[in-house]
Design a protein around this motif. Structure first.
Motif, short mmCIF file in Angstrom:
data_model
loop_
_atom_site.label_atom_id
_atom_site.label_comp_id
_atom_site.label_asym_id
_atom_site.label_seq_id
_atom_site.Cartn_x
_atom_site.Cartn_y
_atom_site.Cartn_z
N ASP A 39 -9.25 7.58 5.37
CA ASP A 39 -8.45 6.70 6.23
C ASP A 39 -8.97 6.84 7.65
OD1 ASP A 39 -7.29 9.01 7.38
OD2 ASP A 39 -5.57 8.97 6.01
N ASP A 40 -8.23 6.35 8.61
CA ASP A 40 -8.75 6.35 9.98
C ASP A 40 -8.75 7.74 10.63
OD1 ASP A 40 -6.04 6.63 10.17
OD2 ASP A 40 -5.72 5.02 11.61
N ARG A 41 -8.15 8.74 9.95
CA ARG A 41 -8.13 10.10 10.49
C ARG A 41 -8.94 11.08 9.66
NH1 ARG A 41 -2.35 12.21 10.41
NH2 ARG A 41 -2.45 11.17 8.38
N VAL A 42 -8.90 10.93 8.34
CA VAL A 42 -9.38 11.98 7.44
C VAL A 42 -10.25 11.40 6.34
CG1 VAL A 42 -8.64 13.65 5.69
CG2 VAL A 42 -7.42 13.52 7.85
N THR A 43 -11.35 12.11 6.06
CA THR A 43 -12.09 11.89 4.83
C THR A 43 -12.09 13.21 4.06
OG1 THR A 43 -14.20 11.23 3.85
CG2 THR A 43 -14.31 12.37 5.95
N ALA A 44 -11.76 13.11 2.78
CA ALA A 44 -11.67 14.34 1.97
C ALA A 44 -12.03 14.03 0.53
CB ALA A 44 -10.25 14.93 2.05
N GLN A 45 -12.60 15.03 -0.12
CA GLN A 45 -12.93 14.95 -1.54
C GLN A 45 -12.52 16.26 -2.20
OE1 GLN A 45 -15.48 14.51 0.84
NE2 GLN A 45 -15.07 12.32 0.95
N LEU A 46 -11.80 16.17 -3.30
CA LEU A 46 -11.38 17.34 -4.06
C LEU A 46 -11.92 17.22 -5.48
CD1 LEU A 46 -7.62 17.65 -2.94
CD2 LEU A 46 -9.64 18.75 -1.94
N GLY A 47 -12.61 18.27 -5.95
CA GLY A 47 -13.20 18.25 -7.28
C GLY A 47 -12.63 19.35 -8.15
N HIS A 48 -12.64 19.10 -9.47
CA HIS A 48 -12.02 20.05 -10.39
C HIS A 48 -12.76 20.09 -11.71
CE1 HIS A 48 -8.75 21.73 -12.99
NE2 HIS A 48 -8.51 22.42 -11.91
N ARG A 49 -12.85 21.30 -12.28
CA ARG A 49 -13.31 21.51 -13.65
C ARG A 49 -12.22 22.27 -14.39
NH1 ARG A 49 -17.97 19.03 -15.89
NH2 ARG A 49 -19.33 18.52 -14.13
N ARG A 50 -11.75 21.73 -15.50
CA ARG A 50 -10.56 22.27 -16.14
C ARG A 50 -10.84 23.06 -17.41
NH1 ARG A 50 -5.25 19.30 -18.88
NH2 ARG A 50 -3.95 21.18 -18.82
N LEU A 51 -10.23 24.23 -17.49
CA LEU A 51 -10.09 24.99 -18.73
C LEU A 51 -8.62 24.90 -19.11
CD1 LEU A 51 -11.46 26.89 -20.82
CD2 LEU A 51 -10.73 28.80 -19.38
N SER A 52 -8.31 24.14 -20.13
CA SER A 52 -6.92 23.80 -20.45
C SER A 52 -6.22 24.99 -21.13
CB SER A 52 -6.86 22.59 -21.38
OG SER A 52 -7.54 21.49 -20.82
N ILE A 53 -5.17 25.50 -20.46
CA ILE A 53 -4.41 26.63 -20.97
C ILE A 53 -2.92 26.27 -21.10
CG2 ILE A 53 -3.74 29.03 -20.59
CD1 ILE A 53 -6.73 28.74 -21.06
N ILE A 54 -2.37 25.64 -20.08
CA ILE A 54 -0.96 25.23 -20.06
C ILE A 54 -0.90 23.72 -19.94
CG2 ILE A 54 1.19 25.33 -18.75
CD1 ILE A 54 0.47 28.21 -17.99
N ASP A 55 -0.10 23.09 -20.81
CA ASP A 55 -0.01 21.63 -20.93
C ASP A 55 -1.41 21.07 -21.19
OD1 ASP A 55 0.34 18.91 -20.91
OD2 ASP A 55 1.59 18.88 -19.11
N LEU A 56 -1.78 21.00 -22.44
CA LEU A 56 -3.13 20.61 -22.82
C LEU A 56 -3.38 19.11 -22.73
CD1 LEU A 56 -3.53 22.92 -25.96
CD2 LEU A 56 -3.78 23.48 -23.53
N SER A 57 -2.36 18.34 -22.36
CA SER A 57 -2.50 16.88 -22.31
C SER A 57 -3.35 16.45 -21.13
CB SER A 57 -1.13 16.22 -22.20
OG SER A 57 -0.58 16.41 -20.91
N SER A 58 -3.90 15.24 -21.23
CA SER A 58 -4.72 14.70 -20.13
C SER A 58 -3.87 14.41 -18.90
CB SER A 58 -5.43 13.43 -20.59
OG SER A 58 -4.50 12.43 -20.98
#
Length: 635
Positions: A39-58
């Protein structure tokens, strides 16, 4: 358990996050995602790699965005169900059954106060679109890692250092002070990083980064303060505290297994976990007989089999006999920083074998030795304080006798000779230097003699850093002061670090019920005299364990979680030591003096002195140095 990475106020942020999440794909093979915001103040990117342990749903995949907040989270919140129920009473609506969503909503409702209410292991990043603020946070005792690099007007962060090196390696430089620290300790303390400019978010702290370029770092939980408060109060009843912690660590939507060495700590964890969940099985490791002889190692598997048979626990045995020459470059890459503890290989191979059987979660007894005074160094330092009171003449006779002893003969390691020589390196020192020397690889002068004169100042800095941390407390007894130093240095810098990297390299989560804020508080409520008595360590924990285990296991001799290091150094690695280490980049650059290194190797090969740990550490450091230099990091 997962891997996270992100960028804040970085023009090339999306590309960097792609590189970083690819580099730590092993931490989460079940799902992946990147979230972009601009946006006009912030640029951000958050990345994730998941090992499913709790709540295995997508639905529980990350990054998780909800009502203007986005979270990437690595870890487990063991009390998430209780917090979820409380938040529901406050009107919060949940879309998943995950602990991830509980973390997000707890932060929305309580802000930083939520961190004090979390019981678990975690490192997370959260962006609030309303304020444009990025928050990074880490669990109280530093179980889960988080590295960050201030860059331009913002920050780049990841679960592992190798991700940052892969993304921006040519912008970075090797931290010489951290390399010197790794030679002294055989690991890098949490207060330092092997790459200059990169920082480790401190255990029990959180950081905020704002659109105007301001940032702050705050502490929400400090083990020294908790220890002081606990020591001033009555001693806790350890039995219910430990039972409750182990039960809480069983929260999972996938099966949970346990590591069972046959020692006290892993036996407590395994038996109590099995009592709470009879479906839990266990894993143990064994070694080749010839390797055990040279290492003078006890056969722990005998005790593991006894515990498993007595309580009806299914036990899987894994023989550790790796192609160490072929495995060495991989373990160096896995460990991220120069960590010279071969026990990491045990963890990696055990977790790989468990993963092949479909296991995702393993319980470990790590942390009990640090908190309850269970290491030989603790007992040795207590004995040394008594030894110092002997007259000079008998001490001189002891020293002369011990110095002449060999450390191996006829292909068999002489364990008591090794211990005696080690004891005399610190027996006559004052409390803080005595404790430091009881577990470091060199005395300061020895290390300085191995290094280039240009690096001598770093030795003094590292030693002064240990002095400051050791003495930063108000505890009344030496034993608890040693335990506190371990909780701040040895536990996060070595044991938790190698366990996280090695287990996650196999896509396995290791949980550590002793490394828990409630257990830590209880441990420091117990006076030192109740932890070490006569020649017995971990007395208070052993007394509690009599309620769960037979005396044969509770009071068996202490055995280290180690590897046949001396056999590897004497046999498998001789050619590598000569070709890679002696003629390597560290000696070629002058950082390490070649002549001093050769003398150290000759002492080991002749059986005069026990130098296997030093040689292994220097070899792994050489390989780490070559690797990061190949990634563009400046020397």
């Amino acid at each position: 358990m997962c891997g996270i990475a992100g960028c804040y106020q970085q023009a090339d942020g999306h590309k960097l996050v792609e590189i970083m999440t690819d580099r730590i794909a092993h931490r989460g093979p079940d799902a992946a995602g990147i979230w972009d915001h601009d946006d006009d103040r912030v640029t951000a990117q958050l990345g994730h790699r998941r090992l499913s342990i709790i709540d295995l749903s997508s639905a529980a995949d990350q990054p998780l965005s909800k009502h203007g907040m986005t979270l990437v989270y690595n870890g487990e919140l063991y009390n998430y169900r209780e917090l979820r129920a409380e938040l529901i009473t406050h009107g919060v609506h949940f879309a998943t059954r995950s602990d991830t969503e509980v973390v997000l909503e707890a932060w929305r409702s309580w802000g930083p106060e939520a961190l004090r209410r979390f019981r678990g292991m975690f490192a997370f990043a959260l962006l609030d679109e309303r304020t444009g603020e990025l928050v990074l946070a880490r669990d109280p005792l530093g179980i889960k890692p988080l590295y960050y690099l201030p860059r331009g007007d913002g920050v780049v962060f990841a679960s592992e250092l190798k991700a940052l090196v892969a993304a921006v390696g040519p912008e970075l430089r090797i931290g010489l002070g951290a390399l010197v620290a790794s030679m002294l300790y055989y690991w890098v303390p949490e207060q330092l990083c092997a790459v200059d400019g990169v920082q480790k978010l401190a255990a029990g702290s959180w950081a905020s980064f704002r659109p105007d370029g301001r940032s702050s770092l705050r502490c929400y939980w400090r083990v020294a303060d908790v220890a002081a408060e606990a020591a001033a109060g009555p001693p806790a009843d350890l039995q219910p505290v430990i039972e409750e912690s182990i039960a809480s660590h069983l929260v999972s939507d996938v099966p949970v297994s346990s590591f069972l060495s046959g020692g006290l700590d892993s036996s407590i964890i395994t038996v109590l976990a099995h009592r709470a969940n009879p479906g839990i099985d266990a894993y143990t490791i064994t070694f080749r007989p010839e390797d055990q002889r040279l290492e003078a190692m006890p056969d722990d598997a005998v005790y593991a089999r006894k515990v498993a048979a007595r309580y009806g626990i299914k036990l899987h045995e894994i023989e550790i006999s790796p192609d160490i020459v072929g495995l060495l470059p991989r373990i160096v890459d896995v460990l991220d920083e120069p960590i010279g503890d071969p026990a990491a290989i045990n963890t990696l191979l055990m977790c790989e074998a468990a993963r092949e059987r479909g296991v995702k979660v393993i319980l470990s007894g790590m942390g009990a030795d640090e908190l309850f005074g269970g290491y030989r160094k603790h007992l040795a330092c207590v004995m040394a304080s008594q030894y110092r009171r002997l007259p000079a003449a008998p001490r001189a006779v002891v020293r002369s006798t011990v110095e002449r002893l060999p450390v191996s003969a006829a292909g068999r390691g002489l364990r008591y000779s090794r211990w005696a020589k080690r004891f005399l390196t610190f027996a006559e020192l004052a409390e803080e230097p005595r404790f430091r020397r009881s577990y470091t690889l060199y005395g300061p002068d020895e290390l300085a003699a191995l290094l280039s004169p240009d690096l001598a100042g770093y030795v003094d800095q590292v030693v002064a850093g240990h002095h400051d941390i050791y003495n930063d407390n108000s505890l009344p007894d030496e034993i608890n002061r040693m335990c506190l130093a371990d909780a701040r240095l040895f536990l996060p810098g070595l044991n938790l670090a190698y366990t996280d990297r090695a287990s996650m390299a196999a896509s396995v989560e290791v949980r550590v019920p002793f490394v828990d804020p409630v257990v830590a508080q209880a441990a420091f409520s117990v006076g030192g005299a109740a932890k070490i008595r006569r020649r017995q360590g971990k007395v208070a924990l052993k007394q509690a364990a009599e309620n769960w285990l037979p005396r044969e296991i509770v009071y068996r001799p202490k055995a280290s979680f180690s590897a046949p290091l001396r056999a590897w150094v004497r046999n498998d690695l001789q050619e590598v030591i000569r070709d890679v280490l002696v003629d390597g980049q560290l000696t070629g650059s002058g950082m390490i003096r070649r002549g001093a290194l050769l003398r150290l190797i000759q002492d080991e090969q002749a059986g005069r002195e026990d130098r296997a740990k030093q040689i292994w550490q220097l070899l792994t450091l050489e390989l780490w140095y070559r690797h990061v230099r190949s990634m563009g990091v400046a020397g």
